[in-house]
Design a protein around this motif. Structure first.
Motif, short mmCIF file in Angstrom:
data_model
loop_
_atom_site.label_atom_id
_atom_site.label_comp_id
_atom_site.label_asym_id
_atom_site.label_seq_id
_atom_site.Cartn_x
_atom_site.Cartn_y
_atom_site.Cartn_z
N ILE A 220 108.86 39.26 34.67
CA ILE A 220 108.43 38.15 35.54
C ILE A 220 107.62 38.68 36.72
O ILE A 220 106.61 38.07 37.12
CB ILE A 220 109.65 37.36 36.04
N SER A 221 108.03 39.81 37.27
CA SER A 221 107.29 40.40 38.38
C SER A 221 105.86 40.74 37.97
O SER A 221 104.90 40.50 38.71
CB SER A 221 108.01 41.66 38.87
N ARG A 222 105.70 41.27 36.77
CA ARG A 222 104.37 41.65 36.30
C ARG A 222 103.52 40.44 35.93
O ARG A 222 102.29 40.47 36.06
CB ARG A 222 104.50 42.63 35.14
N VAL A 223 104.16 39.38 35.44
CA VAL A 223 103.42 38.13 35.24
C VAL A 223 102.86 37.65 36.57
O VAL A 223 101.68 37.26 36.67
CB VAL A 223 104.34 37.05 34.62
N ASN A 224 103.69 37.69 37.61
CA ASN A 224 103.22 37.29 38.94
C ASN A 224 102.08 38.18 39.43
O ASN A 224 101.13 37.70 40.06
CB ASN A 224 104.38 37.33 39.94
N ASP A 225 102.17 39.47 39.16
CA ASP A 225 101.09 40.38 39.56
C ASP A 225 99.77 39.97 38.89
O ASP A 225 98.71 40.00 39.52
CB ASP A 225 101.43 41.82 39.17
N ALA A 226 99.85 39.60 37.62
CA ALA A 226 98.65 39.18 36.89
C ALA A 226 98.08 37.88 37.47
O ALA A 226 96.86 37.73 37.63
CB ALA A 226 98.98 38.99 35.41
N LEU A 227 98.97 36.95 37.81
CA LEU A 227 98.52 35.68 38.40
C LEU A 227 97.86 35.92 39.75
O LEU A 227 96.80 35.34 40.06
CB LEU A 227 99.70 34.72 38.55
N ALA A 228 98.47 36.76 40.57
CA ALA A 228 97.93 37.05 41.90
C ALA A 228 96.58 37.74 41.80
O ALA A 228 95.65 37.42 42.56
CB ALA A 228 98.92 37.92 42.69
N ALA A 229 96.44 38.67 40.87
CA ALA A 229 95.18 39.39 40.71
C ALA A 229 94.07 38.45 40.26
O ALA A 229 92.94 38.52 40.76
CB ALA A 229 95.35 40.53 39.72
N ALA A 230 94.38 37.56 39.32
CA ALA A 230 93.38 36.61 38.84
C ALA A 230 92.97 35.64 39.95
O ALA A 230 91.79 35.32 40.10
CB ALA A 230 93.93 35.84 37.64
N ALA A 231 93.94 35.18 40.73
CA ALA A 231 93.63 34.28 41.84
C ALA A 231 92.74 34.97 42.86
O ALA A 231 91.76 34.39 43.35
CB ALA A 231 94.92 33.80 42.50
N ASP A 232 93.06 36.21 43.18
CA ASP A 232 92.27 36.96 44.16
C ASP A 232 90.84 37.14 43.67
O ASP A 232 89.89 36.98 44.42
CB ASP A 232 92.92 38.31 44.42
N GLN A 233 90.68 37.47 42.41
CA GLN A 233 89.35 37.68 41.84
C GLN A 233 88.53 36.40 41.87
O GLN A 233 87.31 36.43 42.09
CB GLN A 233 89.47 38.20 40.41
N ALA A 234 89.20 35.27 41.63
CA ALA A 234 88.50 33.98 41.56
C ALA A 234 88.29 33.35 42.93
O ALA A 234 87.57 32.36 43.06
CB ALA A 234 89.27 33.02 40.67
N GLY A 235 88.95 33.88 43.95
CA GLY A 235 88.85 33.26 45.27
C GLY A 235 89.79 32.09 45.43
O GLY A 235 89.64 31.28 46.34
N ALA A 236 90.77 31.97 44.53
CA ALA A 236 91.77 30.91 44.64
C ALA A 236 92.92 31.39 45.51
O ALA A 236 93.01 32.56 45.88
CB ALA A 236 92.28 30.53 43.24
#
Length: 288
Positions: A220-236
């Motif tokens: 679950i922690s790594r799923v969150n890491d992936a979500l955070a990274a994608a959001a950061d890249q997209a500017g979300a």
């Protein structure tokens, strides 16, 4: 003349360098006004199964007690909630058939040029990893309580989980790009998952083998890491639910996530009302 032209070019470059860099189209830092059009996307952790009266398609387990409804009420937003239990990143652009229900349209179809706010909580169900963790892995624990029958190095479940974790950042990047294309003026908020599994120890309400606990929490922690990274890249915007819920896992003295036998209204291994309240508070703090 040639020297004068060169001076003008240099001056123009210097002025351009002093100007503010262009902002991402997804950079929305202001408050969301009352009456704004709000579309909620996501899986069961956003749908809030068994937390109130049903509010979605049959089989989606969406209720009025979920954080999208709570957020819409607190901020006076015009809500379109298409969250659905079991949804994966693929179900956002394709039709989903929930258990005991009829096919539902792609969640992205709810978006439009007039959408002002989008929240999305998705990713944990990709490859049915979470479902297998709470079914297949629980079953294997019966035969090996002290070991790690599901998550030992090279175990089929672990190999599958690692494969989907590796693909998740790219999938989420595609999802956020699709949202931005369909709702170009919307502020997009990616909502992470809570800390459902304990940092240490075991409990009867979470009947995994002792050795499978660490990987479950790490997953679950790594799923969150992936979500955070994608959001950061997209500017979300990324909302960190993990930090706000850590210590209130299934095995905690004051759990905000239901275990095998829920102690209050909730679907097993899913959020209680308190967790959805916490998520709502985080979103209000971010958007109000």
């Amino acid at each position: 003349m040639r020297r004068a032209a060169s001076v003008l070019v240099v001056a123009a470059l210097l002025l351009a360098g002093c100007s503010d860099p262009p902002k991402s189209k997804l950079d929305r830092s202001g408050a969301v006004p009352r009456g704004a059009s709000y579309v909620a996307l996501g899986d069961s952790y956003a749908a809030g199964p068994r937390l109130g009266p049903s509010s979605g398609a049959v089989g989606c387990e969406q209720t009025q007690g979920n954080y999208p409804h709570r957020l819409a009420e607190r901020l006076g937003l015009d809500l379109t909630d298409v969250t659905c239990g079991g949804a994966t990143t693929a179900d956002l652009a394709g039709s989903q058939t929930p258990p005991n229900g009829e096919p539902v349209p792609p969640q992205l179809d709810a978006l439009g040029a007039d959408t002002d706010l989008v929240t999305i909580g998705i990713g944990g169900n990709d490859g049915k990893v979470f479902a297998e963790l709470m079914t297949t892995c629980v079953g294997k624990a019966v035969e090996d309580r002290a070991g790690a029958p599901c998550t030992a190095e090279g175990a089929p479940f672990r190999v599958k989980a690692e494969r989907h974790l590796a693909k998740l950042p790219g999938r989420m990047a595609d999802v956020l790009a699709a949202i931005a294309e369909r709702a170009p003026k919307a502020r997009i908020v990616v909502v992470g998952y809570p800390a459902a599994f304990p940092e240490s120890g075991t409990c009867a309400l979470l009947p995994l083998a002792r050795g499978d606990y660490p990987f479950a929490r790490d997953y679950i922690s790594r799923v969150n890491d992936a979500l955070a990274a994608a959001a950061d890249q997209a500017g979300a915007t990324y909302v960190d639910v993990w930090a706000a819920t850590d210590g209130h896992d299934i095995c905690a003295t004051d759990p905000w996530i239901a275990g095998l036998i829920p102690a209050q209204p909730a679907l097993e291994y899913h959020p209680y009302a308190q967790e959805q309240t916490v998520v709502t508070d985080l979103l209000v703090a971010e958007l109000a």
